[in-house]
Design a protein around this motif. Structure first.
Motif, short mmCIF file in Angstrom:
data_model
loop_
_atom_site.label_atom_id
_atom_site.label_comp_id
_atom_site.label_asym_id
_atom_site.label_seq_id
_atom_site.Cartn_x
_atom_site.Cartn_y
_atom_site.Cartn_z
N LEU A 1 0.82 -1.21 0.00
CA LEU A 1 0.00 0.00 0.00
C LEU A 1 0.86 1.27 0.00
O LEU A 1 0.33 2.37 -0.18
N LEU A 2 2.15 1.12 0.22
CA LEU A 2 3.03 2.28 0.20
C LEU A 2 3.11 2.84 -1.22
O LEU A 2 3.02 2.10 -2.20
N ASN B 1 13.90 -0.50 -10.15
CA ASN B 1 13.41 0.15 -8.94
C ASN B 1 13.91 -0.55 -7.69
O ASN B 1 13.97 -1.78 -7.63
N LEU B 2 14.25 0.23 -6.68
CA LEU B 2 14.59 -0.33 -5.38
C LEU B 2 13.32 -0.87 -4.74
O LEU B 2 12.27 -0.22 -4.79
N ASP C 1 9.57 4.76 6.27
CA ASP C 1 8.50 4.30 5.38
C ASP C 1 7.26 5.19 5.46
O ASP C 1 6.44 5.21 4.53
N LYS C 2 7.14 5.91 6.56
CA LYS C 2 5.96 6.78 6.71
C LYS C 2 5.93 7.87 5.65
O LYS C 2 4.87 8.44 5.38
N ALA C 3 7.08 8.17 5.05
CA ALA C 3 7.11 9.17 3.97
C ALA C 3 6.36 8.67 2.74
O ALA C 3 6.00 9.47 1.87
N THR D 1 7.95 8.21 -2.99
CA THR D 1 7.81 6.82 -3.44
C THR D 1 8.70 5.90 -2.61
O THR D 1 9.65 6.35 -1.96
N VAL D 2 8.40 4.61 -2.68
CA VAL D 2 9.22 3.60 -2.00
C VAL D 2 10.65 3.67 -2.51
O VAL D 2 11.61 3.55 -1.73
#
Length: 580
Positions: A262-263, A278-279, A289-291, A310-311
């Motif tokens: 969901l991130l 992509n990482l 991760d809250k970003a 983004t992740v």
């Protein structure tokens, strides 16, 4: 039709780069290192003999300069990764370096820019403030020039190999080995030919030859421009890192989502900074991760990057943080290595340096043994060690760069340990011949007693320094390759500054009327240099334990590779959308 045109452009870009560019890049590196090392190797002799600076002041001047020159790559990396690109950053920085070299060469030629010469039994007047100012300006210009060259040359060379091309991907790690080999070869010439010229012909010519070599390096590098694979800068990496921190702080009170899928992810947004893939999400540092948590206030289609990231961008920051402990472990090794250009040179200066009756090895040329050993070790590592190790580990590079670094750390411990015992031997000979109070007399002991410590440093560098550089380039986020290489140089900067700090501290607290100064300014025979070497040895043992702990816990950069065809389609599609 426009998409097809874009693909043609990308195809033409892919035709550039590869092995055909290596002669230009290596020729530039050889000439540039010939200039840099030709200036730096014998500089402690120039400062003490020509400018008449005290030994500790000269040593600290050099390590401070070395530290500054290794810190400025952060500025150069920022400029290259943000807007200028690596080619133009290298070119402009080389010109700045050239100006600094010209000033230093003129100061060696013009008598009014240095103090008057003196004989052994005369009082030597130290350089005045204006003469030192000229020295510092020239060193500062070369430091800023190095800041643009050092972080970009390695990354620019590695850029010539497309990591999405299976035929070129495996050549990247070979590039690092042979980059270091070419660099070592030029340094070998510098510490022999250039140092000999400086000691026996004159400092003006001795500095003039490296200055001309630097000019040649600039011309050769520019000449290869049509062949280079130039990657466009992807914007400021530092801004993206700060944006992730700010976004995570703003959302610090939010509960973490249970499903990491969901991130927030946006491949269009990350296209320019993730061309090789992509990482993927990692479990460490979950507070960051809250970003990437999407809230009602966020607009996923057009996000405010100071609130939502983004992740991939979050993982960029995690990758840099994870590299921190490994980065720090390289500092003390540079501190140990730095002594070769200061106190080890002074040791050699007091010893019998005759190769034959008519030829005497310049003290600063003793580093030829470090460089020769390093070159032989690199060649042995690439041609013999890697193929054998590959059969046991299954790794294309033979062993991991973390293992390679660990071997280098251990050998460096042996180098400073041996150096201390050799200094004890040198002083015992000086004592037995009644030369303790005669600092300018030659101690009748061969300078070749110093060879073991120089050779051990060379082996350690072949393992640790190349492994360290390879680690930074491999583990850094794709859009931060210049920044990653700058981190390698900042560890060198920190190592030089730590050397200055240790020398100053030891000199201060071991001096006094009732104490034996470990590092005296004018007479090593009365000092305790071996204690200083063993102090560094103890610090290196502690550092080795710390490194093994960090390497054990290190998490490698996770990346989701894209197929080349999908990648080109993705980038073409984004460019087409932007044009519309």
């Amino acid at each position: 039709m426009e998409v097809m045109n874009k693909k043609k452009v990308n195809s033409s870009r892919k035709m550039k780069g590869g092995m055909i560019t290596m002669p230009f890049i290596f020729a530039n590196e050889i000439c540039e290192k010939l200039a840099v090392v030709g200036f730096g190797t014998n500089m402690v002799i120039y400062l003490t003999n020509e400018l008449h600076l005290p030994l500790t002041k000269a040593a600290n001047t050099l390590t401070n300069f070395g530290g500054t020159a290794s810190l400025t790559p952060l500025i150069g990396a920022f400029i290259a990764d943000t807007f200028a690109g690596r080619f133009w950053t290298i070119t402009v920085a080389s010109i700045i370096y050239q100006i600094g070299m010209i000033i230093l060469t003129l100061s060696a030629i013009l008598p009014q820019l240095r103090p008057p010469s003196c004989k052994d039994d005369e009082y030597c007047k130290e350089a005045n403030s204006s003469q030192l100012a000229i020295l510092y300006v020239s060193l500062l210009l070369t430091a800023f020039g190095s800041g643009g060259i050092r972080p970009c040359v390695v990354a620019f060379g590695a850029d010539q190999f497309d990591e999405n091309d299976p035929n070129q991907k495996t050549q990247t790690w070979k590039f690092f080995n042979w980059y270091y080999f070419s660099m070592g070869f030029s340094m070998l010439v510098a510490v022999t030919v250039i140092v000999y010229i400086q000691d026996n012909i004159g400092w003006g010519i001795g500095f003039g030859v490296p200055t001309i070599a630097m000019l040649i390096s600039i011309v050769v590098f520019i000449f290869g421009y049509p062949l280079y694979r130039n990657l466009d800068p992807a914007g400021s990496p530092f801004t993206r890192l700060v944006q992730v921190c700010v976004a995570a702080y703003k959302k610090r009170k939010l509960d973490m989502v249970n499903d990491t899928n969901l991130l927030y992810q946006n491949q269009e947004l990350d296209a320019d900074i993730s061309t090789a893939g992509n990482l993927v999400h990692t479990k460490q540092m979950k507070f960051l991760d809250k970003a990437a948590i999407v809230t009602e206030e966020d607009n996923p289609k057009s996000p405010n990057l100071w609130r939502l990231n983004t992740v991939h961008r979050v993982e960029e920051l995690k990758s840099i943080i994870r590299m921190g402990p490994i980065w720090a472990s390289g500092i003390i090794l540079i501190t140990a290595y730095a002594q070769q250009h200061t106190f080890s040179v002074q040791q050699a200066k007091t010893m019998d340096r005759h190769l034959i009756n008519s030829f005497e090895i310049p003290a600063a040329s003793m580093t030829v043994f470090t460089l020769t050993t390093m070159l032989c070790t690199v060649a042995f590592y690439d041609r013999v060690f890697v193929p054998i190790a590959r059969k046991f580990t299954g790794l294309e590079r033979g062993i991991s760069f973390l293992s390679r670094m660990g071997i280098g750390f251990f050998i460096s411990v042996l180098a400073t340990l041996v150096a201390g015992f050799i200094e004890v031997k040198r002083k015992n000979v000086a004592s037995s011949y009644g030369l303790v109070d005669k600092p300018k007399s030659i101690v009748p002991i061969s300078v070749f007693w110093l060879v073991p410590q120089y050779c051990l440093h060379g082996i350690a560098e072949a393992f640790m320094s190349i492994g360290h550089l390879e680690f930074f380039y491999d583990q850094a986020p794709e859009s931060m390759k210049s920044t990653a290489t700058a981190l390698f140089w900042t560890s060198i900067s920190a190592g030089n500054y730590l050397s200055t700090f240790l020398v100053t501290l030891v000199h201060k607290f071991t001096s006094g009327p009732r104490r034996t100064n470990w590092l005296p300014d004018n007479n090593l025979n009365k000092g305790r240099l071996e204690y200083f070497y063993w102090l560094i040895t103890i610090l290196q043992v502690v550092n080795l334990i710390y490194y093994l702990f960090c390497a054990r816990l290190y998490t490698f950069k996770p990346i989701q590779m894209d197929k080349t065809e999908d990648l080109e389609t993705k980038k073409d599609g984004i460019e087409l959308v932007n044009n519309v």
